[in-house]
Design a protein around this motif. Structure first.
Motif, PDB file in Angstrom:
ATOM      1  N   GLY A   1       0.842  -1.180   0.000  1.00 18.85           N
ATOM      2  CA  GLY A   1       0.000   0.000   0.000  1.00 18.85           C
ATOM      3  C   GLY A   1       0.883   1.237   0.000  1.00 18.85           C
ATOM      4  O   GLY A   1       1.790   1.387  -0.808  1.00 18.85           O
TER       5      GLY A   1
ATOM      6  N   LEU B   1      -7.312  -3.627   1.343  1.00 21.63           N
ATOM      7  CA  LEU B   1      -5.971  -3.847   1.893  1.00 21.63           C
ATOM      8  C   LEU B   1      -5.764  -3.036   3.165  1.00 21.63           C
ATOM      9  O   LEU B   1      -5.285  -3.568   4.179  1.00 21.63           O
ATOM     10  CB  LEU B   1      -4.917  -3.481   0.848  1.00 21.63           C
ATOM     11  N   TYR B   2      -6.134  -1.762   3.117  1.00 23.34           N
ATOM     12  CA  TYR B   2      -5.908  -0.906   4.290  1.00 23.34           C
ATOM     13  C   TYR B   2      -6.806  -1.312   5.452  1.00 23.34           C
ATOM     14  O   TYR B   2      -6.384  -1.302   6.609  1.00 23.34           O
ATOM     15  CB  TYR B   2      -6.143   0.559   3.912  1.00 23.34           C
TER      16      TYR B   2
END
Length: 376
Positions: free
Chosen positions: A68, A128-129
């Motif tokens: 990320g 993802l975060y």
């Protein structure tokens, strides 16, 4: 005083935090402090580099990859320990968000820790975060528990951050600042008759460039320049072509400082159309103020953007994500030259009275002195 800053990245990487850390550390060194910066390389497998610039020692640690927005550097704690032994800092100044939070266990307990809270990591979009934050959040919370003081960059952000809600007694507001000497004025430059609307920033989800492109359709007499790069650059470029705006909306990419300064001086106004409080402050607003350029920005709940740009004083403030309101404000500034000039002058005065790097450095000196007294 011996100060060790720990930042995610550092200049010459582009970004508001990177610019601020450069200005702050340079000014601290100029005032006689012994200053070092530990940060990450921006690109994987680039060797660790050590340099000295303007009296500031900088160590950029090699990374394996980026997950990320986060650089991964397994050797980072070793560089931290080495710098602590070498520099013997009296203050560790940690700039968050930053994956260095994972190594809070390596921070010496006898050295006061000051955390600069630039933005919340909680709430970033994307699967993802959302999946990574619960882990990162544990280390972030550990850092906050260790901190002797937490710096927020505006009253609104300090009040609205969920991560800081239980730390009000530790929080103090110190805004970001600008080194005016890095922004010289060129007396030979003069603005053209054609209105130029400038926006500068990373092409990321929170910048609101989709809204700005839609607004550009409704301000046909103006030329738009959006400076920067990032993951949404291709999407915004496609929007411009699809809407037939390629002759009026230009995307020059990232520019050297000198070229950016020229654009700032030539701009009719600077627009910050951000739509999310990931835009915590908006340092580009200070850059516009430096040259007496009026602002159009957005009223993002919980952000400091509209604290910096005062509606009706230094520029105009509109609701985020509203292309019609944004276009109306842009057109109004273009049409009211005398009022726009007065707003620009008010912005310059606000910068000089609140946001110079000298004032910010002095305020941080007071924080350092207080926490050293508390820990001594």
């Amino acid at each position: 005083m011996r100060i060790l800053h720990i930042s995610k990245f550092s200049h010459p990487e582009r970004g508001g935090i990177e610019s601020f850390v450069r200005d702050l550390t340079t000014e601290q060194a100029r005032q006689g402090h012994d200053v070092a910066v530990l940060c990450h390389q921006a690109h994987p497998w680039r060797a660790t580099e050590r340099s000295v610039s303007e009296g500031v020692v900088s160590v950029q640690a090699r990374i394996l990859c980026n997950v990320g927005f986060a650089p991964v550097s397994p050797l980072f704690p070793l560089h931290l320990r080495r710098l602590v032994r070498e520099k013997r800092p009296e203050i560790i100044h940690l700039h968050l968000p930053n994956p260095a939070a994972l190594y809070s266990g390596w921070f010496p307990a006898d050295i006061p820790l000051v955390i600069h809270w630039h933005a919340d990591a909680d709430g970033l979009p994307g699967r993802l975060y959302r999946s990574l934050y619960p882990v990162y959040g544990l280390f972030e919370a550990k850092c906050l528990s260790l901190a002797d003081s937490v710096i927020a960059t505006s009253p609104a952000y300090a009040a609205s951050s969920r991560s800081l809600a239980h730390l009000r007694d530790k929080c103090v507001v110190v805004p970001l600042g600008l080194d005016l000497a890095r922004y010289p004025e060129d007396a030979q430059l003069s603005r053209t008759q054609e209105p130029t609307i400038l926006s500068v920033g990373r092409f990321a989800y929170y910048k609101g460039y989709e809204t700005l492109v839609e607004a550009a359709r409704m301000v046909p007499a103006a030329r738009f320049v959006i400076v920067g790069d990032g993951p949404l650059h291709g999407k915004i470029s496609s929007m411009i072509r699809e809407r037939g705006l390629a002759d009026r909306v230009r995307l020059p990419g990232s520019l050297p400082d000198r070229e950016l300064r020229v654009l700032l001086q030539l701009a009719t106004l600077v627009c910050l159309p951000s739509v999310d409080r990931a835009e915590a402050f908006g340092l580009v607003q200070l850059e516009a103020m430096r040259y007496g350029v009026p602002l159009v920005s957005t009223a993002i709940p919980g952000s400091g953007v509209d604290w910096v740009n005062q509606d009706g004083v230094t520029g105009l403030v509109v609701p985020p994500g509203n292309a019609e309101a944004l276009a109306h404000a842009l057109q109004w500034v273009v049409d009211h030259e005398q009022t726009a000039e007065a707003m620009g002058k008010a912005g310059r005065l606000r910068l000089e009275s609140h946001f110079t790097i000298e004032r910010v450095t002095s305020a941080l000196d007071n924080v350092y002195a207080r926490v050293r007294g508390l820990s001594g």
